[in-house]
Design an enzyme around this catalytic site. Structure first.
Site, PDB file in Angstrom:
ATOM      1  N   LYS A 285       0.833  -1.197   0.000  1.00 59.53           N
ATOM      2  CA  LYS A 285       0.000   0.000   0.000  1.00 59.53           C
ATOM      3  C   LYS A 285       0.872   1.252   0.000  1.00 59.53           C
ATOM      4  O   LYS A 285       1.884   1.322   0.713  1.00 59.53           O
ATOM      5  CB  LYS A 285      -0.909  -0.008   1.232  1.00 59.53           C
ATOM      6  CG  LYS A 285      -1.868   1.170   1.332  1.00 59.53           C
ATOM      7  CD  LYS A 285      -2.710   1.068   2.586  1.00 59.53           C
ATOM      8  CE  LYS A 285      -3.703   2.195   2.729  1.00 59.53           C
ATOM      9  NZ  LYS A 285      -4.521   2.077   3.956  1.00 59.53           N
TER      10      LYS A 285
ATOM     11  N   SER B  11      -9.285   1.979   3.314  1.00 57.51           N
ATOM     12  CA  SER B  11      -8.409   2.741   2.438  1.00 57.51           C
ATOM     13  C   SER B  11      -7.356   1.900   1.731  1.00 57.51           C
ATOM     14  O   SER B  11      -6.589   2.403   0.928  1.00 57.51           O
ATOM     15  CB  SER B  11      -7.712   3.831   3.246  1.00 57.51           C
ATOM     16  OG  SER B  11      -6.873   3.262   4.249  1.00 57.51           O
TER      17      SER B  11
ATOM     18  N   SER C 102      -9.579  -0.296   7.445  1.00 56.87           N
ATOM     19  CA  SER C 102      -9.030  -0.096   6.105  1.00 56.87           C
ATOM     20  C   SER C 102      -8.421  -1.312   5.429  1.00 56.87           C
ATOM     21  O   SER C 102      -8.157  -1.262   4.225  1.00 56.87           O
ATOM     22  CB  SER C 102      -7.987   1.027   6.140  1.00 56.87           C
ATOM     23  OG  SER C 102      -8.603   2.269   6.320  1.00 56.87           O
TER      24      SER C 102
END
Length: 505
Positions: free
Chosen positions: A88, A164, A188
């Site tokens: 990420k 996210s 997330s």
């Protein structure tokens, strides 16, 4: 429950890390060939999914070549050696910019350090494919940003992948990476796992070191994102080791996640709540999760339907908002007086809303959090784990910030089943447990969330493993992510998945 598509073909890019490692060790699989297939999938599919910020093709192939050599010489570095991995774009990766989904971040660098989890993966021989998308500074539960656009869901590119860590989930779900590391400050890793039919664990806070420290403080965790519970446990043990850059990390003694993974759930006390005592859970989701809990009961778990003691929703939500958006304000501080005119308008709106929070407001929010932690600690004296839906709805359209008919566009309004466990720092696992029809779509994934007391990560994984071994939902592949060269399924199967008795090969 509706029917879904099963894996078509035998493309090696769909194998788990556990399966790949066994194949590499036996000489029946080649890390370079696996890497090439995964890179081909990225090239074919990512224009539609937009899961990657950057792809590091040459570096990945070089790492795969090194892995091939080590396996040939009998000196593999461990379970991550040769495994296609994405990161990420919140966690630092040496040699590449960490843009965090924001136009505020300059790409020039220098970028000289790895985050702790990335360092452990690099040391373990992982094939680092590239970096995956996040909303700006990982602030919300959908993955879209001014800098990188919208990330979509392999099950339906018109739907959100969640956030996210949506880029990581989309990549893993589409077979564009075997596993990933995301971050989770309010759901997330679990939100996108539920929306994409993948597995994700938010471990006990401190189990995976984080550096630099998150501006969201001790709400923020790093977590594995995979296609199997065994892979999640493997990745947790690999990256969940102390790093002296994070003063809050936990010791690893007595915490092997793979130990007892296959011990089953017989006799475990399972609390089952459809909504955590709140409203808003879709009827289809409720039906799927109820069936999933019956699987645990059939496996010998002692199930009691009971809501956890979360208190008044409005009070808890306000406390989380104070902690979260004062952290977001800290992120933006230093980018100039006009910074709120240059970021995601939704983020700017919430930072302005909480701009006048005092130290007393912050301490009041901490007090709410501490009481919640105490209450959940007492709850787990009588219940080994809590199970509930991960998300109250299936993935919704990418042109929305909330499900249709929802009272608020703020992500916490529809992620209320996940963020409480960031406040308490408890381990929480999401595993795929079925599909629901939604808005004319034949089937979208649903996640089952398994929550344990702090430091019971291995137990949470054990429950997830027992469920996974009794079902086949984790073997489904997205029917909408088509492509002849990638071996992805091109249509719905006529067979509803049935319980599997074979386990991981």
């Amino acid at each position: 429950m509706v029917e879904g598509s099963e894996l078509a073909g035998t493309s090696v890019r769909w194998l788990t890390a556990t399966q790949l490692h066994k194949g590499y060790a036996a000489g029946t699989l080649d890390p370079v060939e696996v890497c090439e297939q995964v890179l081909a999938a990225i090239e074919e599919l990512d224009d539609q999914l937009n899961a990657f910020v950057s792809v590091h093709r040459d570096e990945a192939l070089a790492a795969a070549t090194g892995s091939r050599r080590r396996f040939e010489q009998g000196r593999a570095l461990g379970p991550a050696d040769g495994i296609p991995t994405c990161i990420k774009d919140i966690l630092l990766t040496r040699g590449h910019p960490t843009l965090r989904g924001s136009t505020l971040v300059e790409a020039a660098g220098p970028w000289t350090e790895d985050a702790p989890a990335v360092a452990r993966l690099r040391e373990g021989g992982a094939v680092l494919l590239g970096r995956t998308t996040t909303p700006e500074f990982a602030w919300k539960g959908t993955t879209d940003s001014i800098r990188h656009g919208v990330t979509t869901n392999p099950w339906d590119p018109g739907r959100t992948a969640g956030g996210s860590s949506g880029g990581s989930a989309s990549a893993v779900a589409a077979g564009m990476s075997t596993w990933s590391v995301g971050t989770d400050g309010g759901g997330s890793v679990r939100i996108p796992a539920a929306f994409t039919g993948t597995v994700a664990l938010k471990p006990t806070y401190g189990r995976i070191p984080l550096w630099p420290a998150s501006p969201y403080g001790t709400l923020s965790h790093a977590g594995p994102m995979t296609r199997s519970v065994r892979d999640a446990a493997t990745l947790l043990d690999l990256i969940g080791v102390p790093d002296d850059r994070d003063w809050s990390h936990l010791p690893t003694a007595g915490m092997p996640s793979l130990a007892g993974l296959d011990d089953g759930v017989a006799g475990l006390r399972v609390a089952f709540s459809l909504s955590l005592g709140w409203d808003g859970v879709d009827e289809g989701v409720s039906a799927v999760v109820t069936q999933a809990v019956q699987v645990l009961a059939d496996a010998g778990a002692v199930v009691e339907q009971v809501d956890p003691p979360l208190g008044e929703r409005a009070v808890l939500e306000h406390a989380f908002h104070v902690l979260w958006f004062t952290g977001a304000a800290k992120v933006l501080r230093g980018y100039g007086e006009d910074v709120l005119d240059r970021v995601d308008p939704g983020l700017a709106r919430q930072v302005r809303r909480y701009a006048d929070c005092s130290a007393q407001d912050y301490l009041d929010a901490v007090s709410v959090r501490m009481e919640l932690g105490r209450a959940m600690g007492a709850f787990h004296r009588d219940h080994d784990v809590l199970v509930c839906p991960t998300m109250p709805v299936a993935a919704f359209s990418t042109d929305r910030q909330s499900p249709p008919g929802w009272s608020s566009d703020l992500w916490t309004s529809w992620a209320a089943l996940t963020y409480p466990f960031n406040m308490t720092q408890q381990p929480a696992l999401s595993v795929p447990c079925g599909l629901v029809a939604d808005g004319g779509h034949a089937g979208l994934p649903v996640g089952l969330q398994v929550v344990g007391a702090r430091h019971t990560d291995a137990l949470v994984l054990r429950v997830g493993q027992a469920y996974e071994q009794a079902t086949r939902w984790h073997t489904l592949r997205p029917p909408r992510s088509t492509g002849a060269s990638t071996g992805m399924s091109t249509g719905a199967s006529s067979a509803t998945p049935t319980p599997s008795t074979t386990g991981d090969p």
